[in-house]
Each structure stands twice: as C-alpha cells, then as structure tokens.
Scaffold this motif. Sequence first.
Motif, PDB file in Angstrom:
ATOM      1  N   GLY A 309       0.796  -1.217   0.000  1.00 16.84           N
ATOM      2  CA  GLY A 309       0.000   0.000   0.000  1.00 16.84           C
ATOM      3  C   GLY A 309       0.830   1.268   0.000  1.00 16.84           C
ATOM      4  O   GLY A 309       1.142   1.836  -1.042  1.00 16.84           O
ATOM      5  N   MET A 312       4.063   2.033  -1.901  1.00 17.79           N
ATOM      6  CA  MET A 312       3.995   2.677  -3.216  1.00 17.79           C
ATOM      7  C   MET A 312       4.401   4.149  -3.151  1.00 17.79           C
ATOM      8  O   MET A 312       4.913   4.698  -4.134  1.00 17.79           O
ATOM      9  CB  MET A 312       2.595   2.548  -3.802  1.00 17.79           C
ATOM     10  N   VAL A 355      -5.645   4.282 -10.668  1.00 17.61           N
ATOM     11  CA  VAL A 355      -4.606   3.294 -10.357  1.00 17.61           C
ATOM     12  C   VAL A 355      -5.230   2.069  -9.710  1.00 17.61           C
ATOM     13  O   VAL A 355      -6.050   2.179  -8.795  1.00 17.61           O
ATOM     14  CB  VAL A 355      -3.546   3.895  -9.411  1.00 17.61           C
ATOM     15  N   GLN A 356      -4.850   0.897 -10.214  1.00 20.27           N
ATOM     16  CA  GLN A 356      -5.157  -0.372  -9.550  1.00 20.27           C
ATOM     17  C   GLN A 356      -3.909  -0.743  -8.759  1.00 20.27           C
ATOM     18  O   GLN A 356      -2.885  -1.088  -9.348  1.00 20.27           O
ATOM     19  CB  GLN A 356      -5.481  -1.446 -10.597  1.00 20.27           C
ATOM     20  N   PRO A 357      -3.935  -0.683  -7.415  1.00 22.97           N
ATOM     21  CA  PRO A 357      -2.695  -0.684  -6.621  1.00 22.97           C
ATOM     22  C   PRO A 357      -2.148  -2.059  -6.285  1.00 22.97           C
ATOM     23  O   PRO A 357      -1.778  -2.321  -5.141  1.00 22.97           O
ATOM     24  CB  PRO A 357      -3.116   0.063  -5.357  1.00 22.97           C
ATOM     25  N   TYR A 358      -2.059  -2.917  -7.277  1.00 23.09           N
ATOM     26  CA  TYR A 358      -1.579  -4.276  -7.014  1.00 23.09           C
ATOM     27  C   TYR A 358      -0.086  -4.382  -7.342  1.00 23.09           C
ATOM     28  O   TYR A 358       0.337  -5.249  -8.105  1.00 23.09           O
ATOM     29  CB  TYR A 358      -2.371  -5.312  -7.810  1.00 23.09           C
ATOM     30  N   TRP A 359       0.712  -3.489  -6.750  1.00 23.76           N
ATOM     31  CA  TRP A 359       2.171  -3.615  -6.903  1.00 23.76           C
ATOM     32  C   TRP A 359       2.644  -4.891  -6.214  1.00 23.76           C
ATOM     33  O   TRP A 359       3.689  -5.418  -6.531  1.00 23.76           O
ATOM     34  CB  TRP A 359       2.856  -2.392  -6.330  1.00 23.76           C
ATOM     35  N   GLY A 370      -0.374  -4.376 -10.895  1.00 29.40           N
ATOM     36  CA  GLY A 370      -0.791  -2.992 -10.803  1.00 29.40           C
ATOM     37  C   GLY A 370      -1.039  -2.418 -12.180  1.00 29.40           C
ATOM     38  O   GLY A 370      -0.543  -2.911 -13.188  1.00 29.40           O
ATOM     39  N   ILE A 388      -2.346   7.467  -7.196  1.00 25.34           N
ATOM     40  CA  ILE A 388      -1.892   6.361  -6.352  1.00 25.34           C
ATOM     41  C   ILE A 388      -2.606   6.395  -5.005  1.00 25.34           C
ATOM     42  O   ILE A 388      -3.118   5.371  -4.523  1.00 25.34           O
ATOM     43  CB  ILE A 388      -0.355   6.424  -6.158  1.00 25.34           C
ATOM     44  N   GLY A 391      -6.167   5.432  -5.577  1.00 24.94           N
ATOM     45  CA  GLY A 391      -6.291   4.016  -5.914  1.00 24.94           C
ATOM     46  C   GLY A 391      -6.227   3.124  -4.687  1.00 24.94           C
ATOM     47  O   GLY A 391      -6.975   2.135  -4.576  1.00 24.94           O
ATOM     48  N   ILE A 392      -5.345   3.464  -3.750  1.00 27.95           N
ATOM     49  CA  ILE A 392      -5.277   2.693  -2.507  1.00 27.95           C
ATOM     50  C   ILE A 392      -6.590   2.825  -1.735  1.00 27.95           C
ATOM     51  O   ILE A 392      -7.120   1.843  -1.207  1.00 27.95           O
ATOM     52  CB  ILE A 392      -4.073   3.161  -1.658  1.00 27.95           C
ATOM     53  N   GLU A 395      -9.351   0.730  -3.353  1.00 27.37           N
ATOM     54  CA  GLU A 395      -9.225  -0.699  -3.063  1.00 27.37           C
ATOM     55  C   GLU A 395      -9.657  -1.005  -1.627  1.00 27.37           C
ATOM     56  O   GLU A 395     -10.326  -2.015  -1.377  1.00 27.37           O
ATOM     57  CB  GLU A 395      -7.790  -1.165  -3.296  1.00 27.37           C
TER      58      GLU A 395
END
Length: 521
Positions: A309, A312, A355-359, A370, A388, A391-392, A395
């Motif tokens: 999370g 990022m 942003v899709q925050p799937y780093w 992500g 960012i 996006g978090i 989610e």
Amino acid sequence: MSNAVKHFIVIDGGTQNIKAFIFDENGNEVHGESSPVTPYFALQPDFAEQDAGAYLRITQEVTRSVVENSRIPADTIAGVAITTHRSTVVPVDQNGNPVRSAITWLDERKTEGLKLPGGPVMSLAFKAARMEERLREYQRRSKFNWLKRHEPENYARTFKFLTISSHILHSLTGEFKDCSSMIVGLFPIDLKGLQWHPWKIIYQIFGVERDRLPVLVSPVEIAGTVSEEGARCFGVPAGLPVIIGAGDKQSELLGAGVTASGIAEISYGTAAVIELLSSKYVTHPRMDFFTWGAAIPGHWALEGFVGRGYWMVSWFKGEFGKREEDEATRLGLPPEIVLDKQLTDIPAGSMGLLVQPYWHPRENDPLSKGAMIGFSGEHTRKHVYRAIIEGIAYELRRLGELMVKHSGNAITELRIGGGGSQSDEIMQITADVFGLPAMRMHTSNLAALGAAIDAAVALGVHKSFPEAVERMVRVKTTFQPVNENVRIYDRLFREVYVKMYPALSPLHNRIAGITNYPKLR
C-alpha cells in the motif's frame, strides 16, 4: 510497584522501521524512538529475506535507548508489550539463534510438484469440501516445504520456527512462545479455535512438525518475564512481565478504540489495511478478505489487505520524486510533506487517471498486477501521485464493502493510523472516497497503543477493554467528506474502478504466459 501512574514499554517491529515506546496508563505516548531497517534483500526474483540477527540487535538498541532517554522511574513500569509485523518465518536453533535469514511476509517463493498427502481418499474428501485448490496453494507457498526441499540441512538444524514477535520474546525471556493472534498466513493455525490445528494432515500439507512451532498464548496472557540476559540486552528491568499482543494490524484496530462493530480502522503503512472487529468467525469464500484473531480474546479481525500500500509512496518518491526530495532538503522537511502539499493542486479524480494498486499481487490471484489507466498529455507526476493515493483508497473501500456484506455490520466511521494518517490531504481523500467521516487519532502509532492496551488489561491496570479504551484512546481531528468530491469518487469507484480488475485480469494472465513473470506453475 508505586501508586504513581503506570507505564508500559512497547516494542513495535515493523517491516521498514523498528520502534519502541513508553506509553502510560492514560494512553499518552511519553517517549518513542525509531530506527530504520532494511525491509528485505532478494537473492532471486520473488525472494524477500531479512537478517534476523541484525533485526533483533536493532530492536534491542532502540528499546534500550527509549528506556534510558525516557527517564521513567523503574518502579512505575508495569510490563513490556510486543507487537510486530506478521508472517515472517525465523528458523532458530535451541538457543534461539537464527539458522538462516528470515523469510519475510513479502516473499513469494513457491515449491512446485508437491502432492497432497492422504492418497485418493483424502483427495476426494478435499474436493467434496471444496478445499483442494486452497490446500494445494497453501502447500505450494509454504516456506517450510521450500526449506525441506532446497535447504534440508537448515530445516534439520531448526529447533523452532518463530516469527519476529516470538524471536524478540525469546531474547527477552528465554521462552519459545507466540500469540495466537500474531499467527496469520502460511502457518497450520486453526483460526476459528485460535490454536494450532488439531489435524495431523494439515501439518503434512504445510511441511512442518507441530513440535517445531512455539506454544501459543492469548493477547492478555503473560508470555514470560524478562530474564537477566534480556534485561542486559534490552535495557529493561529484570522480572518484568512480557505480553505478546496481537499482530500489528489487529493491534491497530484496538489502538483505534474499536471494541464493537460499526467502526472501521484503516492503517496506512507499508501495507495498507482496512479492519473490522467481529464477535463471530466470518470468512470470505475466495479470501478477498482475511479473518485473523483479534487483539481482544474471543474476537476476530476481518482484514482487507493491500500488500504494498503505502510502500507505493516510497516507490514513487524513489523513482519519480527527485524534484520533491531536493525541495524538501532545501526546506528542511520530509519529502512526503512536500509531495502531500501538491495533492491539493490536482482535482478529485486526478482528471480521470486511475490506479489499480496491485504492486503486490492480490492474495487470491498471484498473477494480478498494478495498472494505471486514463493517461493523457495533460497528466503530470502530481496527477500520478494523487491517483496512487486515490487508488489505494478505492481498493480499501472495495474490501470494506465486501466485509460489510459478509458480516452484516455496517461502517459508520473510519479511524485512521499509520504514517499516512499524518497527512491532512490523505485524510481528506480517504473521507471523500468512502463518503464517511475519517478520524485521526491522538497518536499515529496505533499498533503500539493497542499492544499497551492489551498489557494494561492483562496486568489488571484496567479492568476491561472498554475501560482501557475509554482511558487510553482519543480522537484528535475529524475530516468530514466533501459532497462534491464524494459524488465524483462514488461514480469513478462504481462505474470504473470495480470494473478494472475483471477487465485486466485476462491480460495479466497472458502477460505471465508470454514473459514467464511471475512464474506460472
């Protein structure tokens, strides 16, 4: 012990920082110090290891410094409480010394080609119970199975497989114990019963013997007392009782003052997490959220987890934030403050950049990735940074809505902790994305405060959790949602964000097939 105000030494072992505090019985953070630690090193792709010996030495140094610099009279110290990050495996010998580097919770190594134990009969039973795929994934991702195959000599030398918390406890007390609410993830734990699993076949699936695991205690059970060696290493009085509270995220839920349903706690740390307290054991069939033991015995924490999370933020700062770092140096400020002040330069919704925050991949989809969508020539680094943060929050809202659906407990307010909670701009974005009041607590160190509350109840300083929370927890600032921003975020969330993952997931699978990253089975 004197009749003066009681104090608690709290050790808070994070992924990137190790902290120690003195809290008093009224929840005041009397003194605290922090030391950075290398979060992990990677010997191979998907590996994430940490020097457990170095981590322990830093923990000892920080704790010793806090006790010395706080100048708190020794006779007012009631005990020591421990909370740490979870799921890191520390293999140790009979003396508690690490056999090898710790395998951290960020590690994604896997062991291929294993078969479930029990033969055809058990295979049919697993299929009938719709458990086969999940058990295969546990087996594949188990660090114990990996060590058995790739480092059998280190596995054989291991007396106990500890976590960060139990490794610290052993150094303090000589005891091999851990808290039942500290054990999450890839361990053979019965989460409903909050004890090691009663079935032998579960240990065979995970690849570890029961006697190689520590004894489990509750968050309000004294796990041991400080030994002479522990007193020397940590600088704390010998003989003090030691409590292992719950894991850091569950401790944050208690530190936010949550003792009943209706309040969600959000932690903006290395991992961004949303938590709800439940008096009943509730699970998600696809593990979109987790269910762990809570810091209050007999309760569970429902947890929505964004693996990297607010890591990022560090990633963005390192890769794109040189200008802000230089400006921060000139002004004598942390770079995050300069970055956060720029958030107000960009409108809610970041001009359509999402942003899709799937780093870090979703736990139930190791191939997820992500993504940023909606770029145009008008977007700048400022838009990316705000997207960012948004996006978090999107989610966490998605996960929160799932927990509400399955538990039946509505969310009426948010309580926020972690480093991100210190930013007014991030607090306001959170309130606007959720459409709920977001409350900053009197301390951002909610995990440490939660562990102190566990210690206060365990040692009888406060008679109950409601009493302890009333005395030790306070709301500092409330951020009310801005209606215009709520309307924008609600439409972006429902009409765009929740549709991103279903649309992009097939492409992520194709990417993995073409590049072999991440590795397919």
